[in-house]
Scaffold this active site. Structure first.
Site, short mmCIF file in Angstrom:
data_model
loop_
_atom_site.label_atom_id
_atom_site.label_comp_id
_atom_site.label_asym_id
_atom_site.label_seq_id
_atom_site.Cartn_x
_atom_site.Cartn_y
_atom_site.Cartn_z
N GLN A 343 0.92 -1.27 0.07
CA GLN A 343 0.06 -0.12 -0.19
C GLN A 343 0.92 1.18 0.05
O GLN A 343 0.50 2.26 -0.57
CB GLN A 343 -0.94 0.00 1.36
CG GLN A 343 -1.96 1.00 1.34
CD GLN A 343 -2.99 0.84 0.38
OE1 GLN A 343 -3.19 -0.46 -0.37
NE2 GLN A 343 -3.81 1.79 -0.13
N GLU A 370 3.17 -25.76 8.67
CA GLU A 370 3.49 -25.98 10.25
C GLU A 370 2.30 -26.05 11.03
O GLU A 370 2.53 -25.64 12.31
CB GLU A 370 4.99 -25.60 10.83
CG GLU A 370 6.17 -26.13 10.01
CD GLU A 370 7.50 -26.01 10.80
OE1 GLU A 370 7.49 -26.29 11.86
OE2 GLU A 370 8.31 -25.88 10.08
#
Length: 385
Positions: A343, A370
């Site tokens: 942004q 994970e």
């Protein structure tokens, strides 16, 4: 009140700071220049592997008695963090070497440790971790890969999915069902070698991010391995797998942290150069508030990650909670910070000419692998300190 400069609580040691400086210099000189091409071409970062091996940074966790550096958990985190700051794909070399080999370190026989940790420490082969399957992701205990005893051998059959660095690694820690009646207590762990007959790999997955780290299926077709390649006792594989993740989730927190730091560092430099309305956009309060929030979140994530790394080194009672918390928080922060970095660069941030769009794509996986962040919250809730 007078300050005391030698009050060493809540900061890494001088050795850890020196390690960070060394890894950062190496990463910026030898890894960063190839990061965009590695992503663009979706190719394994051989330059990074070469640089890490040449400087003994590819598997710093391996104990000294097997020729490794014997680095503590925080040092391992710092290595991964600094490599991830410039290239997330490359940071999976030290991270997955730890993930794949830690079951052997935690539960393997002395002979098994010598046999596999020694070449890992030398850089003669990487280690991967084979837990997930097509129908066993978050429900890892629902795996179908089987290992059947045959005299002095075990014969493995099955498919493992989402295996990081599959095809590149020489060694694989494979979880397989040895007693279907016992569910998680009927799962055992084995070391499988790439060269074992019956081992093959699927095509690399076409992924959103970490494109330089191949993710493939591993096929086990009547793979016959010596019985002494079992890691620990029969039926203890799942417990070893979960114990491993308590430690290695912290390496994913480190990776997320590095990605976030890299994005902030780049955005910070950019807003000082970019001018609009006759002045650098860094002078506008709206921009300053975004940068302040990004930095604040990274500081909090780093504090939690380093706390978890210290708990990992000591094997504290609250390690399971802290490992899950660090991974969950740091990866959420990485996603927020990289999105904000895009942004801040405006339209440029959305192009491949600038690294922040790659960092944003790379950050997403840290919320998923994970153990998804939803699973991390379950783990935390069950292990509240």
């Amino acid at each position: 009140m007078a300050g005391s400069a030698d009050f060493d609580l809540y900061r890494p040691s001088e050795e850890h700071d020196m390690l960070r400086d060394a890894v950062r210099s190496l990463a910026e000189a030898k890894i960063a220049p190839h990061a965009a091409a590695v992503d663009e071409e979706a190719r394994f970062p051989h330059e990074a592997l070469q640089a890490l091996v040449a400087n003994d940074l590819h598997a710093v966790h391996v104990p000294e008695e097997y020729g490794g550096s014997g680095a503590d958990a925080l040092a391992t985190v710092i290595v991964i963090e600094e490599v991830a700051r410039v290239c997330a794909s490359s940071s999976l070399i030290p991270a997955v070497n730890k993930l794949g080999s830690l079951p052997v370190i935690l539960s393997g026989s002395e002979d098994l440790k010598k046999k596999y940790m020694t070449p890992l420490a030398k850089g003669d082969g990487m280690f991967s971790y084979c837990l997930s399957e097509p129908d066993a992701g978050s429900d890892a205990a629902g795996m179908k890969t089987k290992a059947v005893r045959d005299g002095d051998f075990w014969v493995l059959n099955g498919v493992k999915r989402w295996i990081t660095n599959a095809g590149e690694s020489e060694y694989y820690t494979v979880m397989a069902v040895t007693d279907p009646a016992k569910r998680s207590k009927g799962i055992s762990a084995f070391v499988v070698e790439k060269s074992d007959e019956g081992v093959s790999f699927g095509a690399p997955e076409k992924k959103l991010g970490i494109k330089g780290s191949p993710t493939r299926e591993v096929y086990l077709d009547n793979v016959r391995i010596p019985a002494d390649r079992m890691i620990g006792e029969e039926g203890t594989g799942f417990a070893t797998a979960m114990k491993t993740l308590d430690h290695t989730r912290i390496t994913i927190a480190a990776q997320a942290l590095g990605i976030a730091q890299g994005a902030l560092d780049y955005a910070k430099g950019y807003v000082q150069e970019r001018k609009q309305f006759g002045k650098p956009i860094a002078d506008f309060q709206g921009i300053q508030f975004m940068l302040a929030d990004m930095a604040m979140k990274i500081s909090a994530a780093r504090a939690l990650t380093y706390q978890a790394a210290a708990a990992s080194q000591r094997v504290d009672a609250d390690l399971t909670y802290l490992g899950a918390a660090a991974k969950c928080f740091a990866s959420d922060v990485a996603m927020e910070v990289t999105t904000d970095a895009v942004q801040l660069l405006g339209g440029y941030g959305y192009t491949r000419d600038y690294p922040v769009e790659r960092m944003m794509r790379d950050a997403k996986i840290t919320q998923i692998y994970e153990g998804t962040n939803q699973v991390q919250r379950i783990v935390m809730a069950r292990n509240l300190p």
